[in-house]
Design a protein around this motif. Structure first.
Motif, PDB file in Angstrom:
ATOM      1  N   GLY A   1      -0.610  -4.826  -6.717  1.00  0.00           N
ATOM      2  CA  GLY A   1       0.346  -4.763  -7.933  1.00  0.00           C
ATOM      3  C   GLY A   1       0.353  -3.387  -8.601  1.00  0.00           C
ATOM      4  N   ILE A   2      -0.325  -2.376  -7.845  1.00  0.00           N
ATOM      5  CA  ILE A   2      -0.485  -1.055  -8.300  1.00  0.00           C
ATOM      6  C   ILE A   2       0.322  -0.132  -7.414  1.00  0.00           C
ATOM      7  CG2 ILE A   2      -1.950   0.948  -8.881  1.00  0.00           C
ATOM      8  CD1 ILE A   2      -3.901  -1.480  -9.829  1.00  0.00           C
ATOM      9  N   PRO A   3       1.171   0.598  -7.997  1.00  0.00           N
ATOM     10  CA  PRO A   3       1.698   1.737  -6.774  1.00  0.00           C
ATOM     11  C   PRO A   3       0.909   2.747  -6.359  1.00  0.00           C
ATOM     12  CG  PRO A   3       2.476   2.303  -8.882  1.00  0.00           C
ATOM     13  CD  PRO A   3       1.546   1.005  -9.069  1.00  0.00           C
ATOM     14  N   CYS A   4       1.063   3.275  -5.243  1.00  0.00           N
ATOM     15  CA  CYS A   4       0.285   4.272  -4.569  1.00  0.00           C
ATOM     16  C   CYS A   4       0.703   5.688  -5.189  1.00  0.00           C
ATOM     17  CB  CYS A   4       0.621   4.500  -3.041  1.00  0.00           C
ATOM     18  SG  CYS A   4      -0.010   5.946  -2.286  1.00  0.00           S
ATOM     19  N   LEU A   5      -0.028   6.602  -5.226  1.00  0.00           N
ATOM     20  CA  LEU A   5       0.355   7.938  -6.092  1.00  0.00           C
ATOM     21  C   LEU A   5       0.185   8.977  -4.927  1.00  0.00           C
ATOM     22  CD1 LEU A   5       0.433   9.850  -8.384  1.00  0.00           C
ATOM     23  CD2 LEU A   5      -2.169  10.010  -8.427  1.00  0.00           C
ATOM     24  N   TYR A   6       1.265   9.417  -4.368  1.00  0.00           N
ATOM     25  CA  TYR A   6       1.492  10.090  -3.311  1.00  0.00           C
ATOM     26  C   TYR A   6       1.423  11.763  -3.703  1.00  0.00           C
ATOM     27  CZ  TYR A   6       2.506  10.847   1.725  1.00  0.00           C
ATOM     28  OH  TYR A   6       2.374  11.219   2.945  1.00  0.00           O
ATOM     29  N   GLY A   7       0.741  12.615  -3.154  1.00  0.00           N
ATOM     30  CA  GLY A   7       0.604  13.985  -3.243  1.00  0.00           C
ATOM     31  C   GLY A   7       1.025  14.901  -2.209  1.00  0.00           C
ATOM     32  N   ILE A   8       1.463  16.071  -2.492  1.00  0.00           N
ATOM     33  CA  ILE A   8       1.578  16.916  -1.342  1.00  0.00           C
ATOM     34  C   ILE A   8       1.663  18.553  -2.094  1.00  0.00           C
ATOM     35  CG2 ILE A   8       4.243  17.483  -2.137  1.00  0.00           C
ATOM     36  CD1 ILE A   8       3.280  16.192   1.485  1.00  0.00           C
ATOM     37  N   ASP A   9       1.305  19.401  -0.986  1.00  0.00           N
ATOM     38  CA  ASP A   9       1.249  20.853  -1.570  1.00  0.00           C
ATOM     39  C   ASP A   9       2.768  21.392  -1.467  1.00  0.00           C
ATOM     40  OD1 ASP A   9      -1.882  21.752  -1.529  1.00  0.00           O
ATOM     41  OD2 ASP A   9      -1.590  20.430  -0.104  1.00  0.00           O
ATOM     42  N   ALA A  10       3.329  21.511  -2.797  1.00  0.00           N
ATOM     43  CA  ALA A  10       4.812  21.916  -2.469  1.00  0.00           C
ATOM     44  C   ALA A  10       4.569  23.236  -3.488  1.00  0.00           C
ATOM     45  CB  ALA A  10       5.725  21.066  -3.204  1.00  0.00           C
ATOM     46  N   ILE A  11       4.357  24.294  -2.873  1.00  0.00           N
ATOM     47  CA  ILE A  11       3.853  25.485  -3.561  1.00  0.00           C
ATOM     48  C   ILE A  11       4.930  26.503  -3.698  1.00  0.00           C
ATOM     49  CG2 ILE A  11       1.511  25.199  -2.773  1.00  0.00           C
ATOM     50  CD1 ILE A  11       1.480  27.642  -0.944  1.00  0.00           C
ATOM     51  N   HIS A  12       5.798  26.639  -2.829  1.00  0.00           N
ATOM     52  CA  HIS A  12       7.022  27.678  -3.197  1.00  0.00           C
ATOM     53  C   HIS A  12       8.185  26.882  -2.733  1.00  0.00           C
ATOM     54  CE1 HIS A  12       7.927  29.523   1.045  1.00  0.00           C
ATOM     55  NE2 HIS A  12       7.047  28.374   1.251  1.00  0.00           N
ATOM     56  N   GLY A  13       8.332  25.786  -3.200  1.00  0.00           N
ATOM     57  CA  GLY A  13       9.522  24.858  -2.647  1.00  0.00           C
ATOM     58  C   GLY A  13       8.728  23.618  -2.170  1.00  0.00           C
ATOM     59  N   THR A  14       9.643  22.629  -1.683  1.00  0.00           N
ATOM     60  CA  THR A  14       8.963  21.494  -1.146  1.00  0.00           C
ATOM     61  C   THR A  14       8.520  21.795   0.156  1.00  0.00           C
ATOM     62  OG1 THR A  14      10.300  20.093  -2.848  1.00  0.00           O
ATOM     63  CG2 THR A  14       9.424  18.851  -0.790  1.00  0.00           C
ATOM     64  N   THR A  15       7.346  22.030   0.376  1.00  0.00           N
ATOM     65  CA  THR A  15       6.708  22.593   1.402  1.00  0.00           C
ATOM     66  C   THR A  15       7.089  21.596   2.991  1.00  0.00           C
ATOM     67  OG1 THR A  15       4.991  23.285   0.302  1.00  0.00           O
ATOM     68  CG2 THR A  15       4.672  23.260   2.792  1.00  0.00           C
ATOM     69  N   TYR A  16       6.850  20.375   2.781  1.00  0.00           N
ATOM     70  CA  TYR A  16       7.128  19.644   3.731  1.00  0.00           C
ATOM     71  C   TYR A  16       8.278  18.895   3.923  1.00  0.00           C
ATOM     72  CZ  TYR A  16       2.161  20.893   4.842  1.00  0.00           C
ATOM     73  OH  TYR A  16       1.094  21.162   5.030  1.00  0.00           O
ATOM     74  N   THR A  17       9.489  19.172   3.472  1.00  0.00           N
ATOM     75  CA  THR A  17      10.617  18.562   3.441  1.00  0.00           C
ATOM     76  C   THR A  17      11.678  19.555   3.982  1.00  0.00           C
ATOM     77  OG1 THR A  17      10.263  17.181   1.620  1.00  0.00           O
ATOM     78  CG2 THR A  17      12.471  17.324   2.086  1.00  0.00           C
ATOM     79  N   ALA A  18      12.336  19.018   5.142  1.00  0.00           N
ATOM     80  CA  ALA A  18      13.354  19.875   5.916  1.00  0.00           C
ATOM     81  C   ALA A  18      14.543  20.174   4.958  1.00  0.00           C
ATOM     82  CB  ALA A  18      13.772  19.269   7.077  1.00  0.00           C
ATOM     83  N   GLY A  19      15.170  21.229   4.785  1.00  0.00           N
ATOM     84  CA  GLY A  19      16.172  21.571   3.880  1.00  0.00           C
ATOM     85  C   GLY A  19      15.936  21.715   2.506  1.00  0.00           C
ATOM     86  N   ALA A  20      14.699  21.949   2.214  1.00  0.00           N
ATOM     87  CA  ALA A  20      14.225  22.045   0.996  1.00  0.00           C
ATOM     88  C   ALA A  20      14.564  23.640   0.577  1.00  0.00           C
ATOM     89  CB  ALA A  20      13.007  21.694   0.468  1.00  0.00           C
TER      90      ALA A  20
END
Length: 794
Positions: free
Chosen positions: A137-156
């Motif tokens: 009943g509690i959502p997951c807290l997802y984290g990422i290193d998006a340090i000069h744009g959304t690092t791990y997303t293609a097309g960001a």
């Protein structure tokens, strides 16, 4: 193998049965309890009231799960816990093991160290959230290193790295970049960003220098405030689905390593730590940043992750930070395996949690949860201490709106990767690029000129972006960035392909070590220079970050030096373009260069901005955010002590002490010229409670529209602690047309002139201060002395 990991978990569960722990752990929340949590989160109660009600319904195991963070590879299909299959898919059984059995409350990172599409991120995180909500009943807290744009997303949209953003000396651009990054990170279904880095870039050998805003604490603080407000919003309203929770890192003193090598010991007197390393964090905390990541290293012999004086007394009691504290990668276990301050993993957990850690970035083994349960049941860690941490986790999840909307849809973010965002990234790159030398005004170049483009950084998107770009070390950039221009391609578009020759001369071995190079054919480059007007020589570094970027020699590579010297010997003018994360030394050949341009790590639009500067369509306005050293044994910062520079010493015991610099902090040329005059103070004498105004007239006396950074420095002429040679107190970037004059004013408080005294208090002593803008100076007198809890220097 994944099977062995699962067996390990099963054995841990069997062992838990023997101690009576599994009986408690098996009390999975029934549907009525899940429904009651849902009812709580939708009630009209305050967030704090909802936190307390949810907390009261959680078992010890569920609480500890909320303090646990694993990396994505742990719950994906693949042959072992470190490698995922492609195409990426979650392993539902492993995910259930993590969430249903171990109650894991947070996941981070990408899988296989590579970027994913927005669609893939939304699918993966939706599956995680659905299971998390179903089971506890509690959502997951997802984290990422998006340090000069959304690092791990293609097309960001990728902006310059932080060191380049600092070189803009324009906090508005930093805020814009953070806003875009927050939007595109949230479009990826990720609500937590491990950024900004507020470590100080005061050692140019440090491989993470380019992740900082440079060497000055005031510049760092202003950029850090702008980044936090960009990520979280002006009023830090995380319920806005275009905002993310910022994570300021790495508290405290990271980057001050004595060796310059990553994660090696630092020795910092507390005066130095408080005056030069702490204020940027205080500024970001005061700006409302919700989370903090801890320094992986050791200060004065003690790991920061185990230092209760830093994590509780300083951070909580003194700075009043009430948000979430997360470890860096595996750093609780590192207390045992690397730092040797405890004999077992269990003792390491006890030390770190009692010191003040809220969430452990585990990241691979779930042993953390079992050991922490044991420590609480044995009385080694109090349930009160656990509840403190879980409150912070739950509060952040509620503030982010994850209970009501655990994941979004890409359709909610129509501006992802838009031309509007790309224009912002281009503008940031254009304002960051710094002109360091321009003999005989060779720049800007004229259209129709014939150019030779050479060097290992000339035709690489990888080097333009640096590390943390589509992958941790940036080695996968070329697979994702083919739609953008390299320096060669951008120059060809501006000057015409027929006018541009390309001979690399030296190249990086991208398949080998990060700094391994090959000499291809320097003679071929020399021969190609015979029939050109100008040589564009693109030198610097390949991508790296953290320990893989450690250096033994700060000089630019000798292969690149040979190429520079050979091309200069042709007699053709050479424009040196530096593309590097830290100031690699060029004093062996800089005199032979006609012009020098520093691009830092400008991102996907850096080459376009550079080409526009080369041809004169953009007037460069970047300023160095660090001191560019001349020699490897002459490293120093602009705010050094007087004894470190011969021109500040008097008397017979000088012995030619000096701090030779290639270029000084705050330096940068323009295609126009600015003149300063009439520096004025609103008061010539002040008391410790007073404010005062400094004004100066700035005129564009050249022939081009240009932007100038007006920099105000102060110097304490006499103090009980030897004062720094000068300190940056204010700055402002202004745009002036040819012949235009503007009066630029700054308001300061007397406390802006304070320093940390020998009693570790912020101290303001009566006496005289020199106020400096460009070559203009005035003397300000302070009457009476005072101490402050914190100086208002930021």
């Amino acid at each position: 193998m994944r099977a062995s990991w699962k067996l390990k978990l099963s054995l841990a569960m069997i062992a838990a049965v023997g101690t009576g722990l599994w009986a408690c752990n098996s009390k999975l929340k029934s549907a009525p309890t899940l429904e009651s949590i849902t009812e709580i989160t939708r009630s009209e109660r305050t967030i704090d009231e909802r936190v307390e009600q949810i907390l009261s319904k959680l078992s010890l195991e569920e609480k500890i799960g909320q303090m646990t963070q694993i990396t994505l590879d742990v719950v994906t299909k693949g042959e072992n816990v470190y490698v995922s299959d492609e195409p990426l898919e979650l392993d539902i059984e492993l995910l259930k093991e993590a969430i249903a059995k171990h109650k894991v409350g947070s996941i981070l990172n990408t899988a296989n160290n590579r970027a994913r599409s927005v669609e893939k991120w939304n699918k993966v995180i939706a599956e995680i959230q659905e299971l998390s909500m179903q089971e506890i009943g509690i959502p997951c807290l997802y984290g990422i290193d998006a340090i000069h744009g959304t690092t791990y997303t293609a097309g960001a949209t990728f902006f310059p790295q932080q060191i380049g953003m600092a070189a803009t000396w324009n906090p508005d651009l930093v805020k814009q970049g953070a806003q875009v990054t927050a939007y595109e990170t949230r479009a990826s279904a990720i609500p937590w960003n491990f950024s900004p880095v507020l470590d100080m870039g005061r050692n140019p050998a440090w491989p993470r220098m380019w992740e900082t805003y440079g060497e000055d604490v005031y510049l760092n603080a202003q950029m850090g405030i702008a980044a936090v407000k960009g990520y979280e919003g002006e009023n830090n309203e995380l319920s806005d689905s275009t905002k993310v929770a910022a994570c300021i890192k790495h508290f405290l003193g990271y980057g001050s390593e004595k060796s310059g090598k990553d994660r090696t010991p630092a020795y910092l007197p507390e005066i130095e730590l408080r005056e030069h390393y702490l204020p940027s964090y205080k500024a970001a905390i005061d700006a409302g940043a919700h989370t903090i990541m801890i320094n992986s290293g050791i200060i004065n012999g003690q790991p920061v992750h185990a230092n209760v004086d830093y994590l509780t007394t300083l951070l909580r009691d003194e700075l009043k930070f009430d948000g979430l504290v997360v470890t860096d990668w595996a750093d609780i276990q590192n207390l045992q395996t690397r730092d040797k301050v405890v004999a077992t993993h269990k003792e390491a957990i006890k030390l770190a949690i009692n010191a003040g850690i809220d969430m452990s970035m585990v990241p691979y083994t779930l042993e953390f949860t079992d050991l922490l349960v044991e420590l609480v049941n044995e009385g080694e860690i109090s349930i009160k201490r656990i509840d403190e941490s879980v409150r912070r986790v739950l509060k952040l999840k509620l503030e982010l709106g994850l209970f009501t909307k655990p994941y979004p849809s890409k359709d909610d973010y129509p501006e992802f990767g838009s031309e509007k965002f790309e224009k912002m990234a281009y503008n940031s790159a254009a304002e960051s690029i710094t002109l360091l030398k321009n003999d005989k005004r060779i720049l800007p170049l004229k259209k129709g000129m014939k150019l030779l483009v050479s060097g290992p950084n000339a035709n690489s998107m990888r080097t333009l972006n640096g590390g943390w770009s589509y992958s941790w070390q940036g080695e996968k950039v070329e697979a994702f960035a083919q739609g953008y221009n390299t320096i060669l391609e951008a120059v060809q578009q501006k000057f015409g392909e027929t006018n541009v020759k390309f001979v690399e001369g030296v190249t990086y071995n991208h398949a080998g070590q990060y700094f391994e190079e090959h000499v291809i054919d320097i003679n071929a480059a020399v021969k190609a220079a015979q029939n050109v007007d100008v040589i564009l020589l693109c030198l610097g570094e390949n991508t790296y970050t953290e320990s893989p970027g450690n250096l033994h020699d700060l000089y630019i590579s000798q292969n690149q030096r040979k190429l520079a010297e050979a091309l200069a010997a042709t007699g053709k003018p050479v424009v040196l373009v530096l593309n590097e994360g830290r100031p690699r030394l060029i004093s062996q050949f800089d005199r032979d260069m006609s012009a020098i341009i520093q691009t830092y790590l400008p991102g996907n639009f850096g080459a376009d901005a550079l080409a526009d500067i080369l041809i004169g369509e953009v007037n460069p306005s970047g300023k160095l955010p660090y001191s560019y050293p001349m020699y490897p044994n002459a490293l120093g910062t602009y705010d050094h002590k007087p004894s470190e520079s011969s021109n500040e010493m008097d008397g017979m015991y000088n012995y030619d002490s000096s701090l030779p610099l290639q270029f000084h902090f705050g330096y940068g040329l323009s295609y126009t010229t600015f003149a300063y005059k009439d520096l004025k103070l609103s008061k010539s004498e002040i008391g410790p409670e007073d404010s005062f105004t400094v004004s100066v007239k700035v005129k564009n006396v050249g022939e081009r529209l240009g932007k100038e950074v007006v920099q105000l420095y102060t110097k304490d002429l006499v103090a009980s602690i030897t004062p720094d040679s000068r300190r940056l107190r204010r700055f402002k970037k202004v745009e002036l047309a040819p012949g235009e004059t503007k009066t630029v004013s700054f308001t300061l408080k007397a406390s802006d002139l304070a320093f940390v005294g020998k009693d570790l208090k912020w101290t303001l002593e009566e006496g005289a201060f020199k106020i400096m803008i460009d070559k203009e100076t005035q003397i300000l007198k302070l009457n009476n002395s005072r101490q402050f809890e914190h100086a208002n220097t930021l």
